[in-house]
Motif scaffolding. Structure first.
Motif, short mmCIF file in Angstrom:
data_model
loop_
_atom_site.label_atom_id
_atom_site.label_comp_id
_atom_site.label_asym_id
_atom_site.label_seq_id
_atom_site.Cartn_x
_atom_site.Cartn_y
_atom_site.Cartn_z
N TYR A 90 -9.42 -39.37 -58.68
CA TYR A 90 -8.94 -38.05 -58.27
C TYR A 90 -7.41 -37.97 -58.40
O TYR A 90 -6.87 -36.97 -58.89
N LEU B 215 -5.21 -35.05 -60.32
CA LEU B 215 -4.84 -33.99 -59.39
C LEU B 215 -3.68 -33.13 -59.89
O LEU B 215 -3.70 -31.90 -59.75
N PRO C 290 -10.85 -30.50 -54.15
CA PRO C 290 -11.13 -31.85 -54.64
C PRO C 290 -12.31 -32.53 -53.94
O PRO C 290 -13.07 -33.25 -54.58
#
Length: 320
Positions: free
Chosen positions: A175, A179, A163
Motif C-alpha cells: 500500500y 499511496l 485504502p
C-alpha cells in the motif's frame, strides 16, 4: 437536488462470523455479504444515490448471496461481470468492543481478475464520482487495471479512494508503495486511524494530511471511531465528533461513513470534478451526516448500513 450516479469498483467478500456451535467439535458460521466497496455501494443506494457497482460476481453460493443483497438494496449491477472464479471469504472474530479481526481466503478468487477489456466497456458519461479502494487496488493481476481505469476516469469524474489496509492479506509496504500514486489520482482520500498507523507509523494526523495533500489529494478524511473524524481540505482542518450509539460491532462503519460523505456532497452538486467549488463548511456538514450513517451501521450486526428513512427517523428523534 437529486444526486448523480456514483460508480463503485471493487470486491464483494463473504464475511463469516463465528457463533456458538450446537455441539462440541463444531464451528458455526453466520455468513453476511460484505467487502468494503460492496458495503459502500449498498450504503449509497440505501441513502438514495444512484449507485452502480463494478464487480466480478462468482456464480457460487456466495456470489448469489452478493447479487441478491446488492439488488435488494437498489444497486445497479448492469456492468457487473459474471465470473468463473470462486468468491472471496473472510472469517471474522469480534473482540469485546465489537472490533473484527479477519482471516482471508482470497487466493485466485473472482475479485482480483479484472482485465482491461472488461473495464473498457464501462460508460462513465453519467457518473459524477468513481469510488474504489481496499484489496482491489493492491491484489494482482487486476490492481494495475483498476489504477488505469481510475486514471482514465479522473478527467471527467471525482475520484474517491479508501485504502482500507488489510495487513493479514497484503503487507502494508504494498500500500505504501502505491499511496502517493493514488493521491495523484484521488480528489477524496478517506481512511481510518488504523490505516494511518499502518501506512505512516507514528505520524500525527495533521502531518499525514499534509503529506497526502502534497501528493495530490484535495480532501483527506481520517475516521477515528468513537472520537469522530478529522477532515482536511488542502490544509484547512475541521474535527467532527462521533454520534453516540450502542455498538453491536463496527463492521462496515468506515464504508458507510464514506458513502454518507459522498452522498451528502453529491446531493449538494459538489461531485463531478476536482471539488473546485467545495468549502470547509461543506466538508464539515458532509462529515456530520456521515457520522450519523456510521453510527447506525455500528448499532446493528454486520455490514448492514441504514436506509434513508432510518436517517430521517434519527433526525426526528434528535429534534424531539
Amino acid at each position: 437536488m437529486n444526486p448523480r450516479q456514483i460508480t463503485v469498483l471493487g470486491e464483494c467478500v463473504a464475511d463469516a462470523f463465528t457463533e456458538p456451535a450446537s455441539a462440541s467439535g463444531e464451528l458455526t458460521l453466520r455468513v453476511l455479504p460484505g467487502g468494503g466497496p460492496a458495503n459502500t455501494a449498498v450504503s449509497l443506494a440505501r441513502l438514495g444515490t444512484p449507485a452502480r457497482f463494478l464487480a466480478r460476481l462468482s456464480g457460487d453460493v456466495f456470489g448469489r448471496l452478493f447479487r441478491a443483497h446488492l439488488e435488494t438494496s437498489g444497486v445497479d449491477l448492469s456492468s457487473a461481470v459474471q465470473a468463473a472464479e470462486p468468491s472471496t471469504l473472510a472469517v471474522a472474530e469480534l473482540d469485546a468492543r465489537g472490533q473484527a479481526a479477519f482471516s482471508f481466503h482470497a487466493q485466485n478468487t473472482a475479485d482480483w481478475q479484472w482485465t482491461a477489456e472488461e473495464l473498457a466497456r464501462v460508460d462513465l458519461s453519467s457518473t459524477a464520482c468513481v469510488h474504489t479502494g481496499s484489496l482491489a487496488l493492491v491484489q494482482r493481476p487486476g490492481a494495475a487495471v483498476v489504477e488505469d481505469f481510475l486514471a482514465a476516469a479522473a478527467p471527467h469524474a471525482t475520484i474517491s479512494i479508501d485504502p482500507n489496509v488489510r495487513p493479514l492479506l497484503v503487507h502494508p509496504d504494498v500500500y505504501r508503495a502505491r499511496l502517493a500514486h493514488w493521491c495523484g489520482l484521488a480528489d477524496v482520500l478517506r481512511l481510518s486511524e488504523d490505516d494511518l498507523q499502518l501506512l505512516l507509523p507514528g505520524t500525527p494526523p495533521d502531518e499525514a494530511c499534509d503529506i497526502w495533500h502534497a501528493a495530490g489529494a484535495r480532501l483527506v478524511v481520517i475516521t477515528r471511531g468513537g472520537d469522530g473524524a478529522l477532515a482536511s481540505l488542502e490544509g484547512e482542518r475541521v474535527e467532527v465528533p462521533a454520534v453516540p450509539t450502542s455498538v453491536a460491532d463496527t463492521v462496515g462503519a468506515g464504508d458507510s461513513f464514506t458513502a454518507g460523505l459522498l452522498h451528502h456532497l453529491g446531493v449538494r452538486g459538489l461531485l463531478g470534478g476536482r471539488l473546485a467549488e467545495i468549502r470547509l463548511d461543506d466538508v464539515a456538514d458532509a462529515c456530520r451526516f456521515a457520522t450519523r450513517v456510521a453510527a447506525l451501521t455500528c448499532s446493528v450486526a454486520g455490514p448492514n448500513p441504514p436506509w434513508q428513512s432510518q436517517l430521517e427517523q434519527l433526525a426526528t428523534a434528535e429534534h424531539a
